[in-house]
Design a protein around this motif. Structure first.
Motif, PDB file in Angstrom:
ATOM      1  N   LEU A 371      27.714  -2.954  11.594  1.00 44.53           N
ATOM      2  CA  LEU A 371      29.358  -2.164  11.461  1.00 44.53           C
ATOM      3  C   LEU A 371      29.140  -1.457  10.193  1.00 44.53           C
ATOM      4  O   LEU A 371      28.699  -2.685   9.671  1.00 44.53           O
ATOM      5  CB  LEU A 371      30.667  -2.629  12.677  1.00 44.53           C
ATOM      6  N   GLY A 372      29.073  -0.419  10.232  1.00 49.14           N
ATOM      7  CA  GLY A 372      29.742   0.321   8.706  1.00 49.14           C
ATOM      8  C   GLY A 372      28.273   0.378   8.198  1.00 49.14           C
ATOM      9  O   GLY A 372      28.213   1.409   7.339  1.00 49.14           O
ATOM     10  N   GLU A 373      27.037   0.094   8.823  1.00 49.95           N
ATOM     11  CA  GLU A 373      25.636   0.153   7.999  1.00 49.95           C
ATOM     12  C   GLU A 373      25.152   1.684   8.477  1.00 49.95           C
ATOM     13  O   GLU A 373      25.824   2.185   9.185  1.00 49.95           O
ATOM     14  CB  GLU A 373      24.846  -0.234   9.325  1.00 49.95           C
ATOM     15  N   LYS A 374      24.507   1.873   6.872  1.00 51.77           N
ATOM     16  CA  LYS A 374      24.335   3.541   7.133  1.00 51.77           C
ATOM     17  C   LYS A 374      23.119   3.338   7.781  1.00 51.77           C
ATOM     18  O   LYS A 374      21.953   2.896   7.153  1.00 51.77           O
ATOM     19  CB  LYS A 374      24.472   4.723   5.894  1.00 51.77           C
ATOM     20  N   SER A 375      22.422   4.932   7.799  1.00 48.55           N
ATOM     21  CA  SER A 375      20.858   4.777   8.183  1.00 48.55           C
ATOM     22  C   SER A 375      20.181   4.652   6.829  1.00 48.55           C
ATOM     23  O   SER A 375      20.166   4.692   5.296  1.00 48.55           O
ATOM     24  CB  SER A 375      20.804   6.380   8.738  1.00 48.55           C
ATOM     25  N   LYS A 376      18.740   4.036   7.539  1.00 52.83           N
ATOM     26  CA  LYS A 376      17.905   3.475   5.643  1.00 52.83           C
ATOM     27  C   LYS A 376      16.553   4.760   5.908  1.00 52.83           C
ATOM     28  O   LYS A 376      16.630   5.033   7.090  1.00 52.83           O
ATOM     29  CB  LYS A 376      17.386   2.254   5.862  1.00 52.83           C
ATOM     30  N   ILE A 377      16.004   4.692   4.919  1.00 50.50           N
ATOM     31  CA  ILE A 377      15.234   5.726   4.587  1.00 50.50           C
ATOM     32  C   ILE A 377      14.271   5.022   3.153  1.00 50.50           C
ATOM     33  O   ILE A 377      14.822   4.578   2.587  1.00 50.50           O
ATOM     34  CB  ILE A 377      15.859   7.278   3.957  1.00 50.50           C
ATOM     35  N   GLN A 378      12.950   5.073   3.380  1.00 52.25           N
ATOM     36  CA  GLN A 378      12.196   4.150   2.271  1.00 52.25           C
ATOM     37  C   GLN A 378      10.969   5.581   2.430  1.00 52.25           C
ATOM     38  O   GLN A 378      10.244   5.816   3.662  1.00 52.25           O
ATOM     39  CB  GLN A 378      12.262   3.149   2.629  1.00 52.25           C
ATOM     40  N   VAL A 379       9.910   5.638   1.267  1.00 47.91           N
ATOM     41  CA  VAL A 379       9.044   6.450   1.479  1.00 47.91           C
ATOM     42  C   VAL A 379       8.358   5.459   0.143  1.00 47.91           C
ATOM     43  O   VAL A 379       8.501   4.383  -0.370  1.00 47.91           O
ATOM     44  CB  VAL A 379       8.939   7.638   0.288  1.00 47.91           C
ATOM     45  N   LEU A 380       6.903   5.236   1.540  1.00 53.79           N
ATOM     46  CA  LEU A 380       6.004   4.062   1.381  1.00 53.79           C
ATOM     47  C   LEU A 380       4.292   4.914   1.155  1.00 53.79           C
ATOM     48  O   LEU A 380       4.286   6.214   1.572  1.00 53.79           O
ATOM     49  CB  LEU A 380       6.149   3.274   2.901  1.00 53.79           C
ATOM     50  N   SER A 381       3.710   3.602   0.606  1.00 52.13           N
ATOM     51  CA  SER A 381       2.686   4.784   0.398  1.00 52.13           C
ATOM     52  C   SER A 381       1.027   3.380  -0.173  1.00 52.13           C
ATOM     53  O   SER A 381       1.644   2.502   0.022  1.00 52.13           O
ATOM     54  CB  SER A 381       2.882   5.328  -1.109  1.00 52.13           C
ATOM     55  N   TYR A 382       0.250   3.656   0.190  1.00 48.89           N
ATOM     56  CA  TYR A 382      -1.127   2.711  -0.414  1.00 48.89           C
ATOM     57  C   TYR A 382      -2.218   3.713  -0.351  1.00 48.89           C
ATOM     58  O   TYR A 382      -2.165   4.843  -0.236  1.00 48.89           O
ATOM     59  CB  TYR A 382      -1.047   1.812   0.756  1.00 48.89           C
ATOM     60  N   VAL A 383      -3.209   3.108  -1.151  1.00 46.20           N
ATOM     61  CA  VAL A 383      -4.529   4.076  -1.343  1.00 46.20           C
ATOM     62  C   VAL A 383      -5.771   3.785  -0.842  1.00 46.20           C
ATOM     63  O   VAL A 383      -5.854   2.448  -0.176  1.00 46.20           O
ATOM     64  CB  VAL A 383      -4.617   3.328  -2.576  1.00 46.20           C
ATOM     65  N   GLY A 384      -6.513   4.240  -0.044  1.00 41.43           N
ATOM     66  CA  GLY A 384      -7.439   4.095   1.645  1.00 41.43           C
ATOM     67  C   GLY A 384      -8.460   3.488   0.937  1.00 41.43           C
ATOM     68  O   GLY A 384      -8.513   3.766  -0.161  1.00 41.43           O
ATOM     69  N   THR A 385      -8.985   3.204   1.863  1.00 41.08           N
ATOM     70  CA  THR A 385     -10.344   2.375   1.936  1.00 41.08           C
ATOM     71  C   THR A 385     -11.388   2.840   2.319  1.00 41.08           C
ATOM     72  O   THR A 385     -12.129   2.237   1.831  1.00 41.08           O
ATOM     73  CB  THR A 385     -10.153   0.921   1.916  1.00 41.08           C
ATOM     74  N   GLY A 386     -11.436   3.863   3.246  1.00 38.68           N
ATOM     75  CA  GLY A 386     -12.394   4.378   3.369  1.00 38.68           C
ATOM     76  C   GLY A 386     -12.611   3.372   4.366  1.00 38.68           C
ATOM     77  O   GLY A 386     -14.168   3.974   5.519  1.00 38.68           O
ATOM     78  N   THR A 387     -12.219   2.315   5.062  1.00 34.94           N
ATOM     79  CA  THR A 387     -12.225   1.255   5.583  1.00 34.94           C
ATOM     80  C   THR A 387     -11.821   1.510   7.352  1.00 34.94           C
ATOM     81  O   THR A 387     -11.062   2.757   7.813  1.00 34.94           O
ATOM     82  CB  THR A 387     -11.846  -0.174   5.862  1.00 34.94           C
ATOM     83  N   SER A 388     -12.568   1.938   8.485  1.00 37.89           N
ATOM     84  CA  SER A 388     -11.503   1.902  10.350  1.00 37.89           C
ATOM     85  C   SER A 388     -12.142   0.504  11.054  1.00 37.89           C
ATOM     86  O   SER A 388     -12.714  -0.616  10.842  1.00 37.89           O
ATOM     87  CB  SER A 388     -12.394   3.088  10.340  1.00 37.89           C
ATOM     88  N   GLY A 389     -11.910   0.603  11.786  1.00 41.56           N
ATOM     89  CA  GLY A 389     -11.933  -0.210  13.357  1.00 41.56           C
ATOM     90  C   GLY A 389     -10.139  -1.494  13.530  1.00 41.56           C
ATOM     91  O   GLY A 389      -9.290  -1.483  12.347  1.00 41.56           O
ATOM     92  N   GLU A 390     -10.890  -1.996  14.504  1.00 41.75           N
ATOM     93  CA  GLU A 390      -8.860  -2.598  14.834  1.00 41.75           C
ATOM     94  C   GLU A 390      -9.589  -4.171  13.479  1.00 41.75           C
ATOM     95  O   GLU A 390      -8.443  -4.900  12.877  1.00 41.75           O
ATOM     96  CB  GLU A 390      -9.101  -3.892  15.971  1.00 41.75           C
ATOM     97  N   ALA A 391     -10.563  -3.830  13.044  1.00 39.50           N
ATOM     98  CA  ALA A 391     -10.511  -5.414  11.819  1.00 39.50           C
ATOM     99  C   ALA A 391     -10.387  -4.799  10.692  1.00 39.50           C
ATOM    100  O   ALA A 391      -9.610  -5.821   9.326  1.00 39.50           O
ATOM    101  CB  ALA A 391     -11.926  -5.780  11.962  1.00 39.50           C
ATOM    102  N   ASN A 392      -9.778  -3.723  10.786  1.00 42.16           N
ATOM    103  CA  ASN A 392      -9.242  -3.365   8.794  1.00 42.16           C
ATOM    104  C   ASN A 392      -7.775  -2.230   9.650  1.00 42.16           C
ATOM    105  O   ASN A 392      -8.220  -0.789   8.912  1.00 42.16           O
ATOM    106  CB  ASN A 392     -10.467  -2.133   8.295  1.00 42.16           C
ATOM    107  N   PRO A 393      -6.810  -2.421  10.211  1.00 40.24           N
ATOM    108  CA  PRO A 393      -6.090  -1.755  10.875  1.00 40.24           C
ATOM    109  C   PRO A 393      -5.121  -1.530   9.303  1.00 40.24           C
ATOM    110  O   PRO A 393      -5.146  -2.002   7.459  1.00 40.24           O
ATOM    111  CB  PRO A 393      -4.890  -2.147  11.680  1.00 40.24           C
ATOM    112  N   CYS A 394      -4.692  -0.020   8.751  1.00 38.71           N
ATOM    113  CA  CYS A 394      -4.149   0.707   8.096  1.00 38.71           C
ATOM    114  C   CYS A 394      -2.222  -0.369   8.382  1.00 38.71           C
ATOM    115  O   CYS A 394      -1.975  -0.310   9.774  1.00 38.71           O
ATOM    116  CB  CYS A 394      -3.872   1.959   8.121  1.00 38.71           C
TER     117      CYS A 394
END
Length: 492
Positions: A371-394
């Motif tokens: 109650l009384g809470e406003k919508s939240k917004i946030q910009v997120l970032s990271y540097v890519g590693t070039g990996t892939s697959g389930e063992a290396n999720p983003c």
């Protein structure tokens, strides 16, 4: 001598200096009551809008206001067989919004003339869209204010071919009372509607009308200061009652009586709990133990509750009637309390147990937020590693539970001869998926709901608290080229 209260300016007579004054019903009684009534105002309406029932007192209303920021709200929708008399169909409707002291009807595309549709009434469709009934039209120009005013006064109006300041421009509907004034503003391309008697129809444009509620549908709102008071269920299927364990709280808290170290507190404890359909929690097959603070042997005796669910049968440091779970690594000790002039047997860790009621079939409960809470917004970032697959999720993590996560784009190297630093767009196009929704995610990876380029297979999941989203692609490094800086927009 007489004085006045600082807030409501109520008259107060002094029994010492004013004792011989004649009692004046008007000044000493009635005027005070009038001031109190004006000061309180109509508290029942705001109390009802807060979702309060029963005692609609000032104190109850202020109690909710005091908890704004800590009151959670759910919407409960119960759908039963159509035509049940107790839950009749609610037809679509509209209401007039707040009076506009000044409102512009701007002509953008048709020179100096604006075509105004007008009607004596409006109709509301089943889904809440409002429209004029059998409208007529009149052309308003900058050279004549009296002639068109006789048509639109006291009517529902809708501008055509020009803007009204509300999107979408040509669908905004207003009501103009007979005492309103249509006046040339002095600007060659605009007209103003002045006066407090010009009212906008609530919901037209951004929030269209009030849609109908089908027969057999009943909507209520649930509130609690406990986030886990109600479970969510959006598919209408039956869900059993259950319980949640609160966060581990630390700090010494008395298992024994606080008033006298020789008084015992009886505890019931067991390995598991049961939850009734209404969400009440009880200990299964409980065993009893009495804990005091008479000597160190009470410490050894109390250790039987470690790793168990337990509840005190009278007040101590813990609240009577509540059930707690004591982690097996909790420490129990004795301590003197000078403030009480007594000794207590304490434990240093505990978790509160909260039950939530079952959801019957045909019922959905949706968590709306605080109650009384406003919508939240946030910009997120990271540097890519070039990996892939389930063992290396983003993954990205926000400071709040994420409802929707957008892939905005990335900064990286483009071209080959020579290469250059540039900006690439996020996945927004045919066959690409550039958004992840919390409602589609679970805590296990699921196919087809992660970020995905060029129609490739991708997987997504979220953390238990909903603050972290994970994704990967089996065949490529989606949103994870080595050295590229990726940006995301989280909405909560």
């Amino acid at each position: 001598m007489a004085s006045y209260t600082p807030n409501l300016d109520l008259l107060k007579k002094s029994p010492v200096t004013d004792g011989d004054d004649m009692f004046n019903v008007e000044t000493m009684l009635n005027e005070n009551w009038d001031r109190i009534d004006r000061g309180v105002g109509d508290y029942t309406t705001p109390a009802q809008k807060m979702g309060l029932t029963g005692d609609l007192s000032v104190g109850a209303s202020l109690g909710v206001l005091a908890n704004i920021g800590n009151v959670h709200v759910w919407r409960k929708t119960v759908t039963t067989d159509e035509g049940i008399p107790e839950v009749p169909e609610v037809p679509p409707s509209y209401e007039l919004g707040e009076a506009q002291t000044q409102y512009f009807i701007r002509d953008k595309d048709r020179g100096k003339a604006i075509t105004m549709l007008y009607s004596n009434s409006v109709s509301v469709s089943y889904d809440g869209r409002v429209s004029l009934v059998s409208p007529s039209s009149v052309v308003i120009t900058t050279t004549n204010t009296t002639y068109p005013f006789t048509y639109v006064s006291g009517k529902f109006i809708q501008a055509q071919g020009g803007g009204t300041g509300v999107e979408p421009e040509t669908t905004s509907i207003f009501y103009m009372k007979p005492s309103g004034v249509l006046q040339n503003s002095g600007e060659s391309s605009s007209w103003d509607v002045y006066g407090t008697e010009c009212q906008m129809v609530n919901g037209i444009a951004a929030v269209p009308g009030t849609p109908a509620v089908p027969p057999g549908t009943h909507v209520t709102y649930l509130t609690s200061t406990n986030r886990n008071a109600y479970q969510e269920g959006a598919d209408g299927s039956e869900k059993p009652a259950g319980y949640t364990l609160g966060a581990v709280k630390t700090g010494k808290k008395a298992l024994s009586d606080l008033s006298n170290y020789i008084y015992s507190v009886t505890w019931q404890y067991g390995d598991s709990v049961a939850v009734s359909d209404d969400g009440k929690v009880s200990i299964k097959n409980p065993t009893q133990i009495s804990i005091s603070a008479t000597n160190d042997s009470e410490i050894e005796k109390a250790k039987v509750i470690l790793g168990k669910f337990a509840t005190p049968m009278s007040n101590c440091g813990f609240e009577y009637g509540k059930i707690y779970f004591f982690p097996s690594d909790s420490q129990i000790s004795r301590e003197s309390l000078p403030i009480y002039d007594t000794t207590t047997t304490n434990i240093d860790k505990y978790q509160e147990v909260t039950g939530y009621p079952a959801i019957p079939a045909g019922t959905t409960i949706e968590y709306l937020g605080v109650l009384g809470e406003k919508s939240k917004i946030q910009v997120l970032s990271y540097v890519g590693t070039g990996t892939s697959g389930e063992a290396n999720p983003c993954s990205v993590t926000a400071s709040f539970p994420i409802k929707a996560l957008f892939f905005l784009g990335y900064i990286g190297e483009f071209g080959m001869d020579p290469s250059y630093l540039g900006v690439g767009n996020g996945y927004w196009g045919d066959g690409d998926v550039g958004i992840m929704f919390s409602k589609c995610l679970t805590t296990a990876f699921t196919n087809h709901i992660g970020f995905d380029a060029n129609g490739k297979t991708s997987f997504g999941k979220k953390s238990a608290d909903g603050k972290t989203f994970y994704w990967y692609n089996k065949t490529s490094a989606v949103t994870n080229d080595s050295g590229s800086l990726y940006y995301f927009l989280a909405l909560g």
